[in-house]
Design a protein around this motif. Structure first.
Motif, PDB file in Angstrom:
ATOM      1  N   PHE A 240       0.826  -1.202   0.000  1.00 39.99           N
ATOM      2  CA  PHE A 240       0.000   0.000   0.000  1.00 39.99           C
ATOM      3  C   PHE A 240       0.863   1.256   0.000  1.00 39.99           C
ATOM      4  O   PHE A 240       0.528   2.256  -0.641  1.00 39.99           O
ATOM      5  CB  PHE A 240      -0.928  -0.012   1.222  1.00 39.99           C
ATOM      6  CG  PHE A 240      -2.085   0.934   1.091  1.00 39.99           C
ATOM      7  CD1 PHE A 240      -3.200   0.573   0.340  1.00 39.99           C
ATOM      8  CD2 PHE A 240      -2.070   2.174   1.699  1.00 39.99           C
ATOM      9  CE1 PHE A 240      -4.277   1.439   0.204  1.00 39.99           C
ATOM     10  CE2 PHE A 240      -3.145   3.050   1.570  1.00 39.99           C
ATOM     11  CZ  PHE A 240      -4.243   2.682   0.818  1.00 39.99           C
TER      12      PHE A 240
ATOM     13  N   ARG B 103       1.849   1.974  -3.431  1.00 41.05           N
ATOM     14  CA  ARG B 103       0.741   2.430  -4.268  1.00 41.05           C
ATOM     15  C   ARG B 103       0.482   3.920  -4.101  1.00 41.05           C
ATOM     16  O   ARG B 103       0.184   4.616  -5.066  1.00 41.05           O
ATOM     17  CB  ARG B 103      -0.553   1.690  -3.886  1.00 41.05           C
ATOM     18  CG  ARG B 103      -0.680   0.290  -4.376  1.00 41.05           C
ATOM     19  CD  ARG B 103      -2.084  -0.192  -4.098  1.00 41.05           C
ATOM     20  NE  ARG B 103      -2.192  -1.629  -4.195  1.00 41.05           N
ATOM     21  CZ  ARG B 103      -3.332  -2.294  -4.062  1.00 41.05           C
ATOM     22  NH1 ARG B 103      -4.442  -1.625  -3.829  1.00 41.05           N
ATOM     23  NH2 ARG B 103      -3.358  -3.605  -4.161  1.00 41.05           N
ATOM     24  N   VAL B 104       0.518   4.384  -2.850  1.00 44.24           N
ATOM     25  CA  VAL B 104       0.009   5.730  -2.567  1.00 44.24           C
ATOM     26  C   VAL B 104       1.089   6.762  -2.248  1.00 44.24           C
ATOM     27  O   VAL B 104       0.767   7.921  -2.025  1.00 44.24           O
ATOM     28  CB  VAL B 104      -1.019   5.691  -1.411  1.00 44.24           C
ATOM     29  CG1 VAL B 104      -2.177   4.774  -1.760  1.00 44.24           C
ATOM     30  CG2 VAL B 104      -0.376   5.248  -0.106  1.00 44.24           C
TER      31      VAL B 104
ATOM     32  N   SER C 180     -13.363   1.244  -2.856  1.00 46.92           N
ATOM     33  CA  SER C 180     -12.062   1.489  -3.489  1.00 46.92           C
ATOM     34  C   SER C 180     -11.930   2.935  -3.957  1.00 46.92           C
ATOM     35  O   SER C 180     -10.864   3.543  -3.835  1.00 46.92           O
ATOM     36  CB  SER C 180     -11.857   0.541  -4.688  1.00 46.92           C
ATOM     37  OG  SER C 180     -11.773  -0.793  -4.260  1.00 46.92           O
TER      38      SER C 180
ATOM     39  N   TYR D  56      -8.745   5.079  -2.368  1.00 45.16           N
ATOM     40  CA  TYR D  56      -7.638   5.611  -3.167  1.00 45.16           C
ATOM     41  C   TYR D  56      -7.767   7.110  -3.429  1.00 45.16           C
ATOM     42  O   TYR D  56      -6.771   7.757  -3.762  1.00 45.16           O
ATOM     43  CB  TYR D  56      -7.470   4.794  -4.448  1.00 45.16           C
ATOM     44  CG  TYR D  56      -6.993   3.413  -4.099  1.00 45.16           C
ATOM     45  CD1 TYR D  56      -5.688   3.207  -3.655  1.00 45.16           C
ATOM     46  CD2 TYR D  56      -7.852   2.329  -4.113  1.00 45.16           C
ATOM     47  CE1 TYR D  56      -5.254   1.962  -3.276  1.00 45.16           C
ATOM     48  CE2 TYR D  56      -7.424   1.064  -3.735  1.00 45.16           C
ATOM     49  CZ  TYR D  56      -6.117   0.900  -3.310  1.00 45.16           C
ATOM     50  OH  TYR D  56      -5.690  -0.345  -2.925  1.00 45.16           O
TER      51      TYR D  56
ATOM     52  N   GLY E 195      -5.839   7.985  -0.483  1.00 48.18           N
ATOM     53  CA  GLY E 195      -4.421   7.679  -0.646  1.00 48.18           C
ATOM     54  C   GLY E 195      -3.693   8.650  -1.549  1.00 48.18           C
ATOM     55  O   GLY E 195      -2.571   9.071  -1.259  1.00 48.18           O
ATOM     56  N   LEU E 196      -4.342   9.031  -2.672  1.00 49.74           N
ATOM     57  CA  LEU E 196      -3.663   9.880  -3.654  1.00 49.74           C
ATOM     58  C   LEU E 196      -3.853  11.371  -3.397  1.00 49.74           C
ATOM     59  O   LEU E 196      -2.946  12.162  -3.654  1.00 49.74           O
ATOM     60  CB  LEU E 196      -4.152   9.543  -5.068  1.00 49.74           C
ATOM     61  CG  LEU E 196      -3.337   8.463  -5.811  1.00 49.74           C
ATOM     62  CD1 LEU E 196      -3.508   7.105  -5.140  1.00 49.74           C
ATOM     63  CD2 LEU E 196      -3.761   8.367  -7.266  1.00 49.74           C
TER      64      LEU E 196
ATOM     65  N   ASN F 283     -11.768  -2.469  -7.914  1.00 48.84           N
ATOM     66  CA  ASN F 283     -10.658  -1.525  -7.856  1.00 48.84           C
ATOM     67  C   ASN F 283     -10.678  -0.499  -8.981  1.00 48.84           C
ATOM     68  O   ASN F 283      -9.883   0.450  -8.953  1.00 48.84           O
ATOM     69  CB  ASN F 283      -9.314  -2.265  -7.844  1.00 48.84           C
ATOM     70  CG  ASN F 283      -8.804  -2.467  -6.440  1.00 48.84           C
ATOM     71  OD1 ASN F 283      -8.854  -1.565  -5.611  1.00 48.84           O
ATOM     72  ND2 ASN F 283      -8.311  -3.657  -6.138  1.00 48.84           N
TER      73      ASN F 283
ATOM     74  N   GLY G 138     -10.808   2.761  -7.810  1.00 51.96           N
ATOM     75  CA  GLY G 138      -9.547   3.440  -7.554  1.00 51.96           C
ATOM     76  C   GLY G 138      -9.068   4.240  -8.753  1.00 51.96           C
ATOM     77  O   GLY G 138      -8.197   5.114  -8.612  1.00 51.96           O
TER      78      GLY G 138
END
Length: 435
Positions: A29, A32-33, A256, A260, A263-264, A378, A381
């Motif tokens: 993770f 990913r982020v 999702s 995300y 996260g982003l 996903n 995402g």
């Protein structure tokens, strides 16, 4: 004797398997982020607009979507140990290569390839847990595993923020150093996987013979009960056509999109209030700490009550409300509180949701179905981050994008209720049927 054996075996499974797969997901993770932190200086350095950054961030999930089902079917055939090791080494290499993007095209390409490299990891571990944990412990085991995502945000955010304050070294800017440094653990852990993971209970030499026999018998009994049920699906193609799989994928789509988006975009949303990179990291970590606790307690309650529907619906509604609140936030305190509500809702929904597929899927059907739920789900995402970036460019504000993502979580709640009321396709009642 069986009761004592169950307690002992469950404890051994939790200590032997869960901490290690949590570590793997933590690193996954993070890789990913961390682009959300790299973006603080990378976007200007390579000429990325908010819309271009959102698109690139989302392209990860297109690669993920295309290769998810094939990857999980290969894992089902060759075993988790070899395939998870392969996944980790390749995603570590691609993540490190992200340090050398030079513009939008190379950024898009590396994000897509990162999704291809990591395809199969998450559903592979979910499938792996279903091969080891009896139904009564499955949501709790999944919750501990998935808790690594908010833990990764909680611990990784301050680390990423600190790395973004590094001076230029070895000819690399701070955002490039971030990618390289945080990719190293993935490659190293890929080789550790070969030593630590055991493919199936029958090969578990770390269980005593009577413990191993009890676990295999328990899982076999549950499998027979599941297979005798009229809604059981074992074939890969049948699973891919099963409307329950598509419904669960749609439910997962909303969670999702929310996860995300956080996260982003959360680091950039928080940073607009004038915080340094490190301060942004600390503030981004706070909601995740609370989310971890909520996630574990909610999953335990779901296992104890053998109820799944409302344990998914309530957190999805909570996360939706959090996004609406975030769109209205005008101070740093309000945005951190709103993101905390979103984090709790999204995290709490995941474990009860992922306890559902193994109630009606097995064998290759489980491998294909779980991968399909994850791959289609996903795509949220992709949609969430892209919507935020495009609407930010169009309106100059994050609010509209946050409302769109909130709407996907409202849809998740509605679909969960619809699925639970379809008497001909009983997913949520299966736990009680088995017991």
């Amino acid at each position: 004797m069986n009761s004592d054996t169950e307690v002992i075996v469950t404890r051994k499974l939790m200590w032997r398997i869960i901490p290690f797969v949590m570590l793997l997901y933590f690193v996954s993770f993070l890789d990913r982020v961390n682009v959300g932190f790299a973006a603080m200086t990378m976007n200007k350095a390579i000429g990325l607009s908010p819309a271009a950054f959102g698109l690139g961030g989302g392209l990860f999930f297109i690669g993920y979507f295309l290769f998810e089902v094939p990857s999980n079917l290969i894992l089902h055939r060759v075993g988790a140990r070899i395939w998870i090791a392969r996944v980790m080494v390749t995603w570590g290499i691609v993540s490190a290569a992200s340090a050398f993007v030079t513009g939008p095209t190379s950024f898009y390409t590396l994000r897509f390839l990162l999704g291809v490299a990591e395809a199969g990891f998450f559903p592979g571990i979910i499938l792996y847990l279903s091969l080891w944990f009896p139904i009564k412990q499955r949501a709790a085991a999944a919750a501990w595993f998935m808790a690594a995502a908010p833990i990764s945000t909680a611990l990784g955010s301050p680390v990423s923020g600190a790395l973004m304050q590094l001076p230029r070294m070895f000819g690399l800017a701070n955002w490039q150093l971030l990618y390289v440094i945080e990719a190293v653990p993935a490659v190293l852990l890929g080789f550790v996987v070969l030593k630590v993971l055991t493919d199936t209970p029958s090969k578990a030499r770390w269980l005593k013979p009577q413990e191993r026999d009890w676990l295999m018998a328990k899982l076999a009994d549950e499998a027979r009960a599941r297979e005798s049920h009229t809604g059981h699906t074992a074939g890969a193609l049948s699973a891919l056509r099963d409307p329950r799989v598509l419904a669960l994928a749609l439910i997962y789509f909303g969670t999702s999109a929310g996860l995300y988006t956080l996260g982003l975009w959360a680091p950039l949303i928080i940073r607009q209030y004038g915080f340094s990179s490190f301060e942004t990291g600390l503030l981004n970590a706070i909601p995740s700490v609370v989310a971890v606790v909520a996630m574990i307690l909610w999953a335990r309650h779901s296992d104890r009550t053998t109820e799944r529907t409302w344990h998914v619906v309530i957190p999805c509604v909570l996360a939706c409300v959090g996004f609406l609140f975030a769109g209205q936030a005008s101070t740093a305190l309000m945005i951190v509180l709103a993101l905390g509500v979103v984090n709790i809702g999204i995290s709490a929904a995941k474990a009860p949701l992922w306890a559902m597929p193994s109630m009606f899927l097995s064998g290759a059907g489980a491998a294909a179905g779980i991968a399909m739920i994850n791959s289609i789900g996903n795509l949220g995402g992709f949609v969430g981050p892209v919507a935020i970036g495009w609407l930010k460019t169009q309106t100059g504000s994050y609010a509209a994008g946050l409302y769109v993502v909130g709407a996907t979580l409202a849809l998740s709640a509605v679909v969960t209720l619809m699925l639970s009321r379809k008497a001909s396709q009983p997913v949520m009642a299966q736990v009680k049927h088995d017991h």
